[in-house]
Design a protein around this motif. Structure first.
Motif, PDB file in Angstrom:
ATOM      1  N   TRP A 141     -28.198 -28.915  19.911  1.00  0.00           N
ATOM      2  CA  TRP A 141     -29.589 -29.488  19.353  1.00  0.00           C
ATOM      3  C   TRP A 141     -30.631 -28.090  19.767  1.00  0.00           C
ATOM      4  N   HIS A 153     -34.673 -27.378  19.382  1.00  0.00           N
ATOM      5  CA  HIS A 153     -35.750 -28.581  19.066  1.00  0.00           C
ATOM      6  C   HIS A 153     -37.218 -27.478  19.049  1.00  0.00           C
ATOM      7  N   TYR A 203     -27.512 -25.792  16.380  1.00  0.00           N
ATOM      8  CA  TYR A 203     -28.325 -25.042  17.236  1.00  0.00           C
ATOM      9  C   TYR A 203     -26.769 -23.953  17.345  1.00  0.00           C
ATOM     10  N   ARG A 206     -41.179 -29.306  18.165  1.00  0.00           N
ATOM     11  CA  ARG A 206     -42.353 -30.731  18.280  1.00  0.00           C
ATOM     12  C   ARG A 206     -43.652 -29.639  18.287  1.00  0.00           C
ATOM     13  N   CYS A 250     -35.559 -31.189  15.903  1.00  0.00           N
ATOM     14  CA  CYS A 250     -34.292 -30.749  16.700  1.00  0.00           C
ATOM     15  C   CYS A 250     -33.310 -29.875  15.251  1.00  0.00           C
ATOM     16  N   ALA A 268     -32.222 -28.772  23.821  1.00  0.00           N
ATOM     17  CA  ALA A 268     -31.686 -30.763  23.977  1.00  0.00           C
ATOM     18  C   ALA A 268     -31.071 -30.936  23.759  1.00  0.00           C
ATOM     19  N   HIS A 311     -40.969 -34.494  16.371  1.00  0.00           N
ATOM     20  CA  HIS A 311     -40.088 -33.878  17.869  1.00  0.00           C
ATOM     21  C   HIS A 311     -39.209 -33.306  16.151  1.00  0.00           C
ATOM     22  N   GLY A 357     -39.013 -35.020  25.621  1.00  0.00           N
ATOM     23  CA  GLY A 357     -38.478 -33.782  24.927  1.00  0.00           C
ATOM     24  C   GLY A 357     -37.937 -33.080  25.319  1.00  0.00           C
TER      25      GLY A 357
END
Length: 488
Positions: A53, A55, A41, A57, A38, A70, A36, A120
């Motif tokens: 945040w 994100h 942002y 993955r 992050c 997130a 993950h 997430g």
């Protein structure tokens, strides 16, 4: 979604969303089979504001999913004016994010949390502060970093102290909920670390790499008037809750690297991503509609001599496409080695054939040869110089030359260029990251340039880079027009 205009400077193998502002990597964790990543942002524009945040993955560091945002500021809440930097940990079936809660009506950025129980995709904010009051005598307080060690949870928070020292403050917990303040893990007055650079009056984004009783504390130097400066590293050992550190060193020798974050992978590796900011005028950034990117993931190790060594994560070799250049020889002038696309991965051995002779590589990005990025040896200083003074014909691009220690008569290097970012890696583990903005269209030409009696021996291989694969779980497919990122 609207179609973005063609932009030759957006990267294809460096994480960032298609538009808007990003900065610090945050929330790095391995959970439920995924890495993950992050990052700070701003979903509304290419300026540092409205911090959320973002994100991504990935199961393998190559195929990425863009998840919904997130963390989002809560109107009227403790993070009403921004979810600022921090990290995340995997705890059983949940991910827990620790971050700085920003409000404009208080000076500190105290710690709060959010958690996810669906790997997430969605997050539930705590709604209150985890650590509401910074210790007495702090004048800056932000950016928690949490890890598990010897059956307990530990946290560092970046700070500045009223007496002029920067500090990383240590907390400990048995359950991630009740935290005991243990005091400064490391505190120091500013120290010089390179010409024109010191360790700062405050420390942001503390990160702690530790193995076999030894450790490296990574700190991003901050100045109350100048803001973010450079990232430094102290190697040493912990003794009774204090870090006994040696002399500081630069973590990266380039001008466009800051706020790196660590992830301890399940295979035991330490991975690191950094933020590479823009090196062009704000008007150009606003016109482009995006700012900032994350560096390549780097494997970070602590050498026997205490130095921190970095190299691109091994998985990134899979991004190499067809070999674009294979060349070896000697030149006392200019040898044209071949052409590459705007994103490539290069390895080189450069060997001046006479004591004190110079030479290096030139990446020529314009048809007339007037636009180029230089990498040249300075044998007298024992340094590799990366010079971007002629790297863009646009007056809005920043120039300057930057040096990384490179003792010895020859040099081996790896250079990864991705449109507007260059990352240099040396066998010593030293790195140099910078941004540049060619105006000429690809392909670009690679030249070996000899200097001095005997010329320059060279052996160079380069591969065009395949783009990352990205798909979206954010409810709508991201606009990847001309980013080079590929949807499956």
């Amino acid at each position: 979604m609207s179609v973005l205009p063609a932009d030759p400077h957006r990267p294809v193998a460096h994480l960032r969303p298609p538009r808007n502002w990003i900065n610090d990597p945050n929330g790095l964790a391995f959970h439920d089979g995924h890495y993950h990543v992050c990052f700070q942002y701003n979903p509304y524009g290419p300026e540092h504001a409205h911090m959320h945040w973002g994100h991504f993955r990935s199961p393998d560091l190559l195929a990425w999913e863009e998840l919904p945002v997130a963390l989002t500021p809560t109107p009227g809440g403790e993070d009403a004016d921004g979810c600022f930097s921090g990290n995340a940990v995997s705890d059983g079936d949940r991910l827990v994010a620790f971050y700085s809660a920003f409000r404009t009506d208080r000076w500190a950025q105290p710690v709060t949390t959010a958690e996810s129980r669906d790997n997430g995709v969605t997050w539930t904010p705590r709604g209150s502060l985890l650590i509401p009051d910074p210790p007495e005598g702090t004048t800056m307080y932000r950016d928690p970093y949490v890890w598990r060690e010897a059956g307990r949870w530990r946290m560092l928070v970046g700070s500045a102290l009223a007496d002029g020292r920067a500090a990383a403050l240590l907390y400990e917990s048995a359950d991630l909920e009740r935290w005991e303040y243990r005091g400064p893990f490391l505190d120091r007055a500013p120290q010089p670390v390179a010409p024109g650079a010191d360790t700062g009056l405050g420390w942001e984004c503390p990160q702690y790499l530790h193995t076999d009783g030894r450790g490296a504390l990574i700190l991003s130097a901050w100045d109350p008037e100048l803001g973010p400066r450079r990232t430094v590293v102290h190697s040493g050992r912990e003794e009774n809750g204090r870090f006994r550190a040696g002399a500081p060193a630069l973590l990266d020798h380039g001008p466009d690297f800051y706020a790196p974050a660590l992830l301890h992978a399940p295979d035991g590796r330490w991975l690191l991503w950094g933020w590479s900011w823009e090196a062009r005028d704000p008007e150009w950034v606003r016109e482009a509609g995006w700012a900032g990117l994350l560096t390549l993931p780097r494997e970070v190790t602590l050498a026997d001599d205490g130095s921190v060594r970095q190299r691109p994560a091994a998985e990134l070799l899979a991004l190499r496409g067809g070999r674009a250049v294979t060349a070896a020889g000697v030149t006392d002038g200019t040898a044209v080695l071949g052409t590459v696309s705007g994103s490539f991965d290069l390895t080189a051995r450069l060997e001046p054939r006479a004591p004190g002779a110079a030479g290096g590589l030139r990446l020529v990005t314009s048809a007339d040869g007037g636009e180029y990025l230089d990498l040249r040896l300075d044998p007298a200083a024992g340094e590799l110089v990366v010079d971007r003074d002629h790297a863009s014909l646009d007056a809005g691009a920043h120039g300057g030359s930057y040096r990384v220690p490179c003792p010895g008569a020859s040099v081996e290097l790896r250079l990864v260029v991705d449109r507007s970012v260059a990352e240099v890696y040396l066998p010593s583990g030293r790195t140099l990251t910078l941004r540049f903005y060619p105006t000429g269209g690809a392909p670009w030409r690679i030249e070996a340039r000899g200097g001095g009696e005997g010329g320059l021996g060279y052996a160079v291989s380069a591969w065009d880079l395949r783009p990352y694969t990205v798909r979206s779980l954010a409810g709508a497919a991201p606009d990847l027009t001309d980013t080079g990122l590929v949807r499956p």
